[in-house]
Design an enzyme around this catalytic site. Structure first.
Site, PDB file in Angstrom:
ATOM      1  N   ARG A  89       0.810  -1.216   0.000  1.00 21.48           N
ATOM      2  CA  ARG A  89       0.000   0.000   0.000  1.00 21.48           C
ATOM      3  C   ARG A  89       0.847   1.272   0.000  1.00 21.48           C
ATOM      4  O   ARG A  89       0.657   2.166  -0.822  1.00 21.48           O
ATOM      5  CB  ARG A  89      -0.923   0.029   1.227  1.00 21.48           C
ATOM      6  CG  ARG A  89      -2.177  -0.777   1.093  1.00 21.48           C
ATOM      7  CD  ARG A  89      -2.583  -1.331   2.451  1.00 21.48           C
ATOM      8  NE  ARG A  89      -1.621  -2.347   2.813  1.00 21.48           N
ATOM      9  CZ  ARG A  89      -1.761  -3.637   2.483  1.00 21.48           C
ATOM     10  NH1 ARG A  89      -2.858  -4.035   1.912  1.00 21.48           N
ATOM     11  NH2 ARG A  89      -0.828  -4.527   2.756  1.00 21.48           N
ATOM     12  N   THR A  90       1.759   1.391   0.942  1.00 19.27           N
ATOM     13  CA  THR A  90       2.471   2.661   1.129  1.00 19.27           C
ATOM     14  C   THR A  90       3.356   2.973  -0.073  1.00 19.27           C
ATOM     15  O   THR A  90       3.372   4.098  -0.571  1.00 19.27           O
ATOM     16  CB  THR A  90       3.314   2.602   2.429  1.00 19.27           C
ATOM     17  OG1 THR A  90       2.478   2.112   3.477  1.00 19.27           O
ATOM     18  CG2 THR A  90       3.844   3.966   2.796  1.00 19.27           C
TER      19      THR A  90
HETATM   20  N1   CP Z   1      -0.492   0.004   5.851  1.00 17.87           N
HETATM   21  C1   CP Z   1       0.729  -0.273   5.355  1.00 17.87           C
HETATM   22  O1   CP Z   1       1.734   0.341   5.722  1.00 17.87           O
HETATM   23  O2   CP Z   1       0.732  -1.239   4.406  1.00 17.87           O
HETATM   24  P1   CP Z   1       2.049  -1.710   3.608  1.00 17.87           P
HETATM   25  O3   CP Z   1       2.956  -2.373   4.584  1.00 17.87           O
HETATM   26  O4   CP Z   1       1.539  -2.632   2.527  1.00 17.87           O
HETATM   27  O5   CP Z   1       2.683  -0.474   3.032  1.00 17.87           O
END
Ligand code: CP
Length: 320
Positions: free
Chosen positions: A59-60
């Site tokens: 996501r990030t």
């Molecule tokens: N929420 C979050 O940080 O997801 P990721 O680890 O996929 O970036």
């Protein structure tokens, strides 16, 4: 031009309520850009941004990359595994070599708490913390706040309970700082072994039973059990954790009102959250992901020196 947030975004603890409100308000006009057929405005044309990820992320990392591209910045992604860090180069040497190529900003995710600040104190480029160890994950906190504000139309006075593995969670810390600065009432719920010793000094209400937390809260932000950060002994088993602390449909149905469901992801379905809750009518988990792009556009824009009132103009400049 003086940047309204200063040089770096390292955490929400160091921001004022006004600065947090400014980021959320600046994100509003950026939301619409992602809904267009051509998702691009020229706002950061000419800026060069490096996304330096030393830990896994979906996501990030993707969200920052989309935010950068939608603002027309030039960006590159570097993962520790395919960089010279794997040959022993230090974090600062890596960043200084990147700066020698005239970059403007570094987005960093790192397993060590304090890594973003360490870097920010040693390079001239803006540094954005995309998650450092168990310390903070400020853009996640901000997108959680934006999602809550979208739903409740305010943050002041709403009751949010952060549930689960608070001990290992940078998301929990950014949420606690951000929510309290915006006037929300914050609770935490989890096994005592997964709550920090200092939790009683953080100005939050501690719930030992998930049923009490659900009864109390307007919204639950449910955290992933961070098994990779546990050396063992924190919980008897995943099944036991789900039985005692899992957010289940049955538990939610016992309260006769809506409780908003957030989760920063990635989720352990059937452990901290059941699938029919994650995919249920009160879940805003995918709205959080959508808001992440607008929040990160706002942060990039404000750190680059953009004035909040120009965010609306920047949006109009790219309208087609
Ligand atoms: N929420 C979050 O940080 O997801 P990721 O680890 O996929 O970036």
């Amino acid at each position: 031009m003086t940047a309204p947030l200063g040089k770096d975004l390292l955490g929400l603890e160091s921001l004022s309520g006004d600065q947090i409100r400014l980021i959320l308000d600046t994100a509003e006009p950026f939301k619409e850009i992602s809904e267009r057929a051509i998702k691009k405005v020229p706002t950061l044309r000419g800026a060069t941004i490096v996304n330096l990820f030393f830990e896994a992320s979906t996501r990030t990392r993707v969200s920052f990359e989309f935010a950068e591209k939608r603002l027309s910045a030039d960006s590159v992604n570097i993962a520790a595994s395919n960089s010279s860090v794997s040959k022993g180069e230090t974090l600062v040497d890596t960043a200084r070599n990147l700066e020698a190529m005239r970059i403007d900003m570094v987005v960093i995710r790192h397993g060590a708490s304090g890594a973003a600040q360490f870097l920010a104190e040693r390079i001239e480029s803006n540094v954005i913390n995309a998650g450092d160890g168990t310390h903070e994950h400020p853009t996640q906190g901000l997108l959680d706040l934006l999602t809550l504000r979208d739903h409740f139309k305010r943050l002041d006075g709403i009751k949010v309970c952060i549930c689960g593995d608070v001990l290992h969670s940078r998301v929990a810390r950014s949420n606690i700082w951000g929510l309290k600065k915006m006037g929300a009432i914050v609770g935490v719920c989890g096994p005592r072994s997964l709550l920090p010793n200092a939790i009683d000094d953080m100005g939050v209400t501690v719930f030992n039973r998930i049923e009490e937390a659900i009864e109390w809260a307007d919204a639950l932000n449910i955290l992933r059990l961070q098994l990779e950060r546990m050396q063992g002994g924190y919980i008897p088993s995943l099944r036991e954790y789900n039985r005692v602390f899992g957010v289940t449909r049955e538990r939610l149905d016992r309260v006769k009102r809506d409780v908003l469901i957030l989760h920063p992801g990635p989720m352990n379905r059937g452990v901290e959250i059941d699938s029919d809750v994650a995919d249920g009518p009160f879940s805003v988990i995918l709205d959080q992901v959508t808001n992440g792009v607008a929040v990160r556009m706002a942060v990039l824009y404000l750190l680059s020196g953009g004035k909040p009132e120009l965010a609306e103009a920047a949006k109009k400049g790219g309208e087609r």
